[in-house]
Design a protein around this motif. Structure first.
Motif, PDB file in Angstrom:
ATOM      1  N   HIS A 120      -1.481   8.376   4.213  1.00 50.96           N
ATOM      2  CA  HIS A 120      -2.353   9.482   4.640  1.00 50.96           C
ATOM      3  C   HIS A 120      -2.694  10.359   3.441  1.00 50.96           C
ATOM      4  CE1 HIS A 120      -1.500   9.447   9.225  1.00 50.96           C
ATOM      5  NE2 HIS A 120      -1.311   8.247   8.700  1.00 50.96           N
ATOM      6  N   TYR A 121      -1.712  10.559   2.577  1.00 49.38           N
ATOM      7  CA  TYR A 121      -1.932  11.344   1.360  1.00 49.38           C
ATOM      8  C   TYR A 121      -3.000  10.685   0.495  1.00 49.38           C
ATOM      9  CZ  TYR A 121      -1.023  13.624  -3.115  1.00 49.38           C
ATOM     10  OH  TYR A 121      -1.154  14.312  -4.297  1.00 49.38           O
ATOM     11  N   VAL A 122      -2.947   9.374   0.364  1.00 50.25           N
ATOM     12  CA  VAL A 122      -3.947   8.654  -0.434  1.00 50.25           C
ATOM     13  C   VAL A 122      -5.339   8.895   0.142  1.00 50.25           C
ATOM     14  CG1 VAL A 122      -4.798   6.354  -1.074  1.00 50.25           C
ATOM     15  CG2 VAL A 122      -2.372   6.896  -1.294  1.00 50.25           C
TER      16      VAL A 122
ATOM     17  N   ALA B 103       0.831  -1.207   0.000  1.00 47.24           N
ATOM     18  CA  ALA B 103       0.000   0.000   0.000  1.00 47.24           C
ATOM     19  C   ALA B 103       0.864   1.256   0.000  1.00 47.24           C
ATOM     20  CB  ALA B 103      -0.934  -0.011   1.214  1.00 47.24           C
ATOM     21  N   THR B 104       1.944   1.238   0.738  1.00 50.05           N
ATOM     22  CA  THR B 104       2.840   2.390   0.793  1.00 50.05           C
ATOM     23  C   THR B 104       3.499   2.626  -0.564  1.00 50.05           C
ATOM     24  OG1 THR B 104       3.227   2.086   3.150  1.00 50.05           O
ATOM     25  CG2 THR B 104       4.869   3.373   1.950  1.00 50.05           C
ATOM     26  N   GLU B 105       3.897   1.553  -1.222  1.00 50.17           N
ATOM     27  CA  GLU B 105       4.510   1.695  -2.554  1.00 50.17           C
ATOM     28  C   GLU B 105       3.509   2.239  -3.566  1.00 50.17           C
ATOM     29  OE1 GLU B 105       7.694   1.639  -3.537  1.00 50.17           O
ATOM     30  OE2 GLU B 105       7.992   1.485  -1.380  1.00 50.17           O
ATOM     31  N   ALA B 106       2.265   1.784  -3.502  1.00 51.40           N
ATOM     32  CA  ALA B 106       1.229   2.314  -4.404  1.00 51.40           C
ATOM     33  C   ALA B 106       0.982   3.794  -4.112  1.00 51.40           C
ATOM     34  CB  ALA B 106      -0.054   1.512  -4.252  1.00 51.40           C
ATOM     35  N   ALA B 107       1.007   4.159  -2.834  1.00 52.54           N
ATOM     36  CA  ALA B 107       0.833   5.562  -2.451  1.00 52.54           C
ATOM     37  C   ALA B 107       1.975   6.410  -3.002  1.00 52.54           C
ATOM     38  CB  ALA B 107       0.749   5.683  -0.935  1.00 52.54           C
ATOM     39  N   ARG B 108       3.183   5.879  -2.924  1.00 51.02           N
ATOM     40  CA  ARG B 108       4.341   6.615  -3.465  1.00 51.02           C
ATOM     41  C   ARG B 108       4.218   6.800  -4.981  1.00 51.02           C
ATOM     42  NH1 ARG B 108       8.150   3.475   0.459  1.00 51.02           N
ATOM     43  NH2 ARG B 108       8.249   4.978   2.161  1.00 51.02           N
ATOM     44  N   ARG B 109       3.646   5.816  -5.649  1.00 51.53           N
ATOM     45  CA  ARG B 109       3.436   5.920  -7.104  1.00 51.53           C
ATOM     46  C   ARG B 109       2.456   7.055  -7.411  1.00 51.53           C
ATOM     47  NH1 ARG B 109       3.560   7.117 -11.657  1.00 51.53           N
ATOM     48  NH2 ARG B 109       3.007   5.827 -13.422  1.00 51.53           N
ATOM     49  N   LEU B 110       1.402   7.161  -6.605  1.00 52.57           N
ATOM     50  CA  LEU B 110       0.442   8.252  -6.780  1.00 52.57           C
ATOM     51  C   LEU B 110       1.115   9.600  -6.526  1.00 52.57           C
ATOM     52  CD1 LEU B 110      -2.481   9.255  -7.257  1.00 52.57           C
ATOM     53  CD2 LEU B 110      -2.805   9.050  -4.780  1.00 52.57           C
ATOM     54  N   ILE B 111       1.907   9.693  -5.482  1.00 49.33           N
ATOM     55  CA  ILE B 111       2.615  10.929  -5.158  1.00 49.33           C
ATOM     56  C   ILE B 111       3.542  11.320  -6.302  1.00 49.33           C
ATOM     57  CG2 ILE B 111       4.381  11.917  -3.630  1.00 49.33           C
ATOM     58  CD1 ILE B 111       3.033  10.189  -1.375  1.00 49.33           C
TER      59      ILE B 111
ATOM     60  N   LEU C 201       3.185  10.450  -9.449  1.00 50.58           N
ATOM     61  CA  LEU C 201       2.331  10.848 -10.564  1.00 50.58           C
ATOM     62  C   LEU C 201       1.821  12.278 -10.370  1.00 50.58           C
ATOM     63  CD1 LEU C 201       0.826   9.798 -13.155  1.00 50.58           C
ATOM     64  CD2 LEU C 201      -1.080   9.313 -11.635  1.00 50.58           C
ATOM     65  N   ASP C 202       1.468  12.621  -9.127  1.00 43.79           N
ATOM     66  CA  ASP C 202       0.984  13.967  -8.822  1.00 43.79           C
ATOM     67  C   ASP C 202       2.117  14.992  -8.811  1.00 43.79           C
ATOM     68  OD1 ASP C 202      -1.559  13.018  -8.638  1.00 43.79           O
ATOM     69  OD2 ASP C 202      -1.700  13.135  -6.458  1.00 43.79           O
ATOM     70  N   ASP C 203       3.344  14.508  -8.875  1.00 43.38           N
ATOM     71  CA  ASP C 203       4.526  15.368  -8.882  1.00 43.38           C
ATOM     72  C   ASP C 203       4.486  16.345  -7.713  1.00 43.38           C
ATOM     73  OD1 ASP C 203       6.979  16.277  -9.788  1.00 43.38           O
ATOM     74  OD2 ASP C 203       6.084  17.766 -11.124  1.00 43.38           O
ATOM     75  N   THR C 204       4.333  15.772  -6.527  1.00 47.55           N
ATOM     76  CA  THR C 204       4.248  16.578  -5.319  1.00 47.55           C
ATOM     77  C   THR C 204       5.220  16.053  -4.274  1.00 47.55           C
ATOM     78  OG1 THR C 204       2.709  17.545  -3.724  1.00 47.55           O
ATOM     79  CG2 THR C 204       2.388  15.231  -4.259  1.00 47.55           C
ATOM     80  N   THR C 205       5.484  16.862  -3.287  1.00 43.29           N
ATOM     81  CA  THR C 205       6.326  16.459  -2.169  1.00 43.29           C
ATOM     82  C   THR C 205       5.421  16.267  -0.969  1.00 43.29           C
ATOM     83  OG1 THR C 205       8.171  17.725  -3.026  1.00 43.29           O
ATOM     84  CG2 THR C 205       8.259  17.110  -0.700  1.00 43.29           C
ATOM     85  N   VAL C 206       5.522  15.114  -0.349  1.00 41.68           N
ATOM     86  CA  VAL C 206       4.691  14.797   0.809  1.00 41.68           C
ATOM     87  C   VAL C 206       5.612  14.486   1.969  1.00 41.68           C
ATOM     88  CG1 VAL C 206       3.000  13.183   1.724  1.00 41.68           C
ATOM     89  CG2 VAL C 206       2.837  13.910  -0.643  1.00 41.68           C
TER      90      VAL C 206
END
Length: 153
Positions: A140-142, A119-127, A129-134
């Motif tokens: 939590h971002y997801v 789940a964390t790796e999938a969340a990092r993929r979304l981050i 893709l969004d080209d953002t810094t979290v």
């Protein structure tokens, strides 16, 4: 996560520790005397406190379809695209959210698995893709993004 080092008078140790705990999510404070022996060094592992405006897990997934249905949707969406085609943000958001929900279920039931890691790796993929810094937990971002997405559907 980050490390904070504070050099203070030994009498200020508790006040400094409490102030840091109020400002950050902290792990136990480690203490060492300074070389001169007159002061104390405090080492604190800290992280930013979660933003209170972020949704709870229950709020984020309140209107989500069942896990089985979301797995079906992500599998169908991935299968219908020609190999090498870029999948859109909705796909990565829903995939990260369903993997987060699976990990939450495993954690609640104390089932040993690698679901949280996946789940964390999938969340990092979304981050990515969004080209953002979290600076918070990627999961939590997801939840924040999923709640926002369902609200604006």
């Amino acid at each position: 996560m980050f490390e904070i080092r504070v050099i203070c008078d030994p009498d200020d140790r508790d006040r400094v520790s409490k102030t840091l705990a109020a400002a950050f999510t902290t792990v136990a404070v480690r203490q060492q005397a300074t070389r001169d022996g007159w002061r104390t060094r405090l080492y604190v592992t800290a992280d930013h406190k979660p933003d209170e405006s972020w949704p709870t897990t229950e709020e984020a997934y309140a209107t989500a379809p069942s896990i089985i249905r979301e797995i079906g949707w992500t599998a169908h969406t991935a299968a219908e695209k020609p190999f090498g085609t870029r999948l859109g943000r909705e796909f990565w958001l829903r995939k990260a959210a369903v993997l987060d929900r699976i990990a939450l279920t495993d954690e609640a039931d104390a089932i040993p698995s690698d679901a949280a890691e996946v789940a964390t790796e999938a969340a990092r993929r979304l981050i990515e893709l969004d080209d953002t810094t979290v600076i918070c937990d990627p999961r939590h971002y997801v939840r924040q993004q999923y709640a926002h997405w369902t609200k604006h559907q």
